[in-house]
Design a protein around this motif. Structure first.
Motif, PDB file in Angstrom:
ATOM      1  N   CYS A  39      51.234  99.791  49.214  1.00 38.31           N
ATOM      2  CA  CYS A  39      50.552 100.038  47.908  1.00 38.31           C
ATOM      3  C   CYS A  39      49.457 100.743  47.899  1.00 38.31           C
ATOM      4  O   CYS A  39      48.758 100.920  49.042  1.00 38.31           O
ATOM      5  CB  CYS A  39      50.011  98.624  47.360  1.00 38.31           C
ATOM      6  N   PHE A  40      49.197 101.513  47.035  1.00 43.76           N
ATOM      7  CA  PHE A  40      47.869 102.301  47.035  1.00 43.76           C
ATOM      8  C   PHE A  40      47.352 102.190  45.624  1.00 43.76           C
ATOM      9  O   PHE A  40      47.971 102.150  44.480  1.00 43.76           O
ATOM     10  CB  PHE A  40      47.927 103.710  47.656  1.00 43.76           C
ATOM     11  N   ARG A  41      46.009 102.386  45.276  1.00 47.47           N
ATOM     12  CA  ARG A  41      45.378 102.558  44.221  1.00 47.47           C
ATOM     13  C   ARG A  41      45.348 104.094  43.495  1.00 47.47           C
ATOM     14  O   ARG A  41      45.127 105.080  44.580  1.00 47.47           O
ATOM     15  CB  ARG A  41      44.115 102.153  44.124  1.00 47.47           C
ATOM     16  N   LYS A  42      45.588 104.355  42.454  1.00 49.50           N
ATOM     17  CA  LYS A  42      45.426 105.741  42.094  1.00 49.50           C
ATOM     18  C   LYS A  42      44.008 105.936  41.247  1.00 49.50           C
ATOM     19  O   LYS A  42      43.868 105.114  40.275  1.00 49.50           O
ATOM     20  CB  LYS A  42      46.661 105.954  40.857  1.00 49.50           C
ATOM     21  N   ALA A  43      43.536 107.027  41.348  1.00 48.10           N
ATOM     22  CA  ALA A  43      42.326 107.405  40.683  1.00 48.10           C
ATOM     23  C   ALA A  43      42.782 108.457  39.410  1.00 48.10           C
ATOM     24  O   ALA A  43      42.919 109.484  39.755  1.00 48.10           O
ATOM     25  CB  ALA A  43      41.367 108.121  41.538  1.00 48.10           C
ATOM     26  N   THR A  44      43.293 107.751  38.449  1.00 44.23           N
ATOM     27  CA  THR A  44      43.563 108.734  37.292  1.00 44.23           C
ATOM     28  C   THR A  44      42.692 108.522  36.222  1.00 44.23           C
ATOM     29  O   THR A  44      42.121 107.619  35.729  1.00 44.23           O
ATOM     30  CB  THR A  44      45.113 108.322  36.819  1.00 44.23           C
ATOM     31  N   LYS A  45      42.491 109.812  35.370  1.00 43.29           N
ATOM     32  CA  LYS A  45      41.992 109.736  34.232  1.00 43.29           C
ATOM     33  C   LYS A  45      42.965 109.490  32.981  1.00 43.29           C
ATOM     34  O   LYS A  45      43.585 110.399  32.827  1.00 43.29           O
ATOM     35  CB  LYS A  45      41.025 111.031  33.995  1.00 43.29           C
ATOM     36  N   PRO A  46      43.007 108.552  32.305  1.00 49.96           N
ATOM     37  CA  PRO A  46      43.857 108.371  31.024  1.00 49.96           C
ATOM     38  C   PRO A  46      43.549 109.601  29.935  1.00 49.96           C
ATOM     39  O   PRO A  46      42.481 109.895  29.841  1.00 49.96           O
ATOM     40  CB  PRO A  46      43.500 106.858  30.603  1.00 49.96           C
ATOM     41  N   VAL A  47      44.599 109.959  29.451  1.00 47.01           N
ATOM     42  CA  VAL A  47      44.551 110.939  28.578  1.00 47.01           C
ATOM     43  C   VAL A  47      45.132 110.459  27.090  1.00 47.01           C
ATOM     44  O   VAL A  47      46.287 110.432  27.346  1.00 47.01           O
ATOM     45  CB  VAL A  47      45.068 112.415  28.882  1.00 47.01           C
ATOM     46  N   ASN A  48      44.484 110.106  26.101  1.00 48.88           N
ATOM     47  CA  ASN A  48      44.975 109.543  25.015  1.00 48.88           C
ATOM     48  C   ASN A  48      45.681 108.208  25.154  1.00 48.88           C
ATOM     49  O   ASN A  48      46.947 108.158  24.522  1.00 48.88           O
ATOM     50  CB  ASN A  48      45.921 110.638  24.194  1.00 48.88           C
ATOM     51  N   ASN A  49      45.167 107.284  26.073  1.00 50.45           N
ATOM     52  CA  ASN A  49      45.875 105.991  26.458  1.00 50.45           C
ATOM     53  C   ASN A  49      47.102 106.311  27.193  1.00 50.45           C
ATOM     54  O   ASN A  49      47.973 105.360  27.077  1.00 50.45           O
ATOM     55  CB  ASN A  49      46.029 105.190  25.257  1.00 50.45           C
ATOM     56  N   ARG A  50      47.118 107.404  27.860  1.00 51.50           N
ATOM     57  CA  ARG A  50      48.611 107.606  28.693  1.00 51.50           C
ATOM     58  C   ARG A  50      47.967 108.073  30.135  1.00 51.50           C
ATOM     59  O   ARG A  50      46.918 108.623  30.216  1.00 51.50           O
ATOM     60  CB  ARG A  50      49.232 108.855  28.190  1.00 51.50           C
ATOM     61  N   CYS A  51      48.866 107.877  31.175  1.00 47.72           N
ATOM     62  CA  CYS A  51      48.613 108.608  32.414  1.00 47.72           C
ATOM     63  C   CYS A  51      49.792 109.047  32.895  1.00 47.72           C
ATOM     64  O   CYS A  51      50.874 108.886  32.643  1.00 47.72           O
ATOM     65  CB  CYS A  51      48.100 107.422  33.469  1.00 47.72           C
ATOM     66  N   GLN A  52      49.519 110.076  33.996  1.00 46.43           N
ATOM     67  CA  GLN A  52      50.676 110.866  34.406  1.00 46.43           C
ATOM     68  C   GLN A  52      51.112 110.244  35.831  1.00 46.43           C
ATOM     69  O   GLN A  52      50.298 110.037  36.621  1.00 46.43           O
ATOM     70  CB  GLN A  52      50.165 112.391  34.557  1.00 46.43           C
ATOM     71  N   ASP A  53      52.185 110.474  35.934  1.00 48.99           N
ATOM     72  CA  ASP A  53      52.869 109.804  37.374  1.00 48.99           C
ATOM     73  C   ASP A  53      52.502 111.006  38.373  1.00 48.99           C
ATOM     74  O   ASP A  53      52.867 112.184  38.194  1.00 48.99           O
ATOM     75  CB  ASP A  53      54.548 109.811  37.236  1.00 48.99           C
ATOM     76  N   HIS A  54      52.199 110.565  39.573  1.00 48.97           N
ATOM     77  CA  HIS A  54      51.738 111.607  40.474  1.00 48.97           C
ATOM     78  C   HIS A  54      52.779 112.320  41.223  1.00 48.97           C
ATOM     79  O   HIS A  54      52.668 113.631  41.708  1.00 48.97           O
ATOM     80  CB  HIS A  54      50.889 110.814  41.507  1.00 48.97           C
ATOM     81  N   VAL A  55      54.080 111.862  40.986  1.00 46.36           N
ATOM     82  CA  VAL A  55      55.390 112.222  41.700  1.00 46.36           C
ATOM     83  C   VAL A  55      56.014 113.143  40.590  1.00 46.36           C
ATOM     84  O   VAL A  55      56.255 114.340  40.803  1.00 46.36           O
ATOM     85  CB  VAL A  55      56.243 111.359  42.404  1.00 46.36           C
ATOM     86  N   ASP A  56      56.615 112.527  39.647  1.00 46.76           N
ATOM     87  CA  ASP A  56      57.195 113.093  38.748  1.00 46.76           C
ATOM     88  C   ASP A  56      56.610 113.956  37.467  1.00 46.76           C
ATOM     89  O   ASP A  56      57.407 114.684  36.756  1.00 46.76           O
ATOM     90  CB  ASP A  56      58.207 112.102  37.966  1.00 46.76           C
TER      91      ASP A  56
END
Length: 124
Positions: A39-56
């Protein structure tokens, strides 16, 4: 003289108890790290209460979970492999990740129609 022996015996006993607890603590730490090793943690910034999958590169609502095309089970904060990874199987066998089924197939090197036993695996 008897009190010296009793004192020395007490420190030997204490040393044995401490060693046993240290060994148990190390074992528990190793087991905990193995269970979360994929498992790993992702450092993502949500945009309009959504996040983007790092693969797809697909978008997902905050608080949701999904499985991507590489068999990662994800949330907006973290991802874990959605499969177990074989660690111990016969030497004349190979393991291949089936991305459609999200599981490893283990089979004979010289005959892929013959499945092999898996003795241990990590993850999931």
């Amino acid at each position: 003289m008897a009190s010296k022996r009793q004192g020395a015996g007490g420190s030997v006993f204490l040393k044995e108890v401490v060693e046993k607890y240290l060994a148990l603590a190390l074992l528990l730490c190793a087991l905990a790290s193995m269970s979360n090793a994929q498992c790993f943690r992702k450092a993502t910034k949500p945009v309009n209460n959504r996040c983007q999958d790092h693969v797809d590169k697909t978008w997902h609502d905050m608080g949701s979970s999904w499985r991507n095309s590489q068999c990662y089970d994800c949330t907006c904060d973290s991802c874990c492999t959605g499969y177990s990874t074989p660690q111990n199987f016969p030497d004349d066998c190979v393991s291949v990740l089936d991305l459609n089924a999200c599981e490893y197939k283990v089979f004979k090197r010289d005959n892929p129609t013959v499945q092999c036993p898996i003795f241990s695996a990590v993850g999931k």
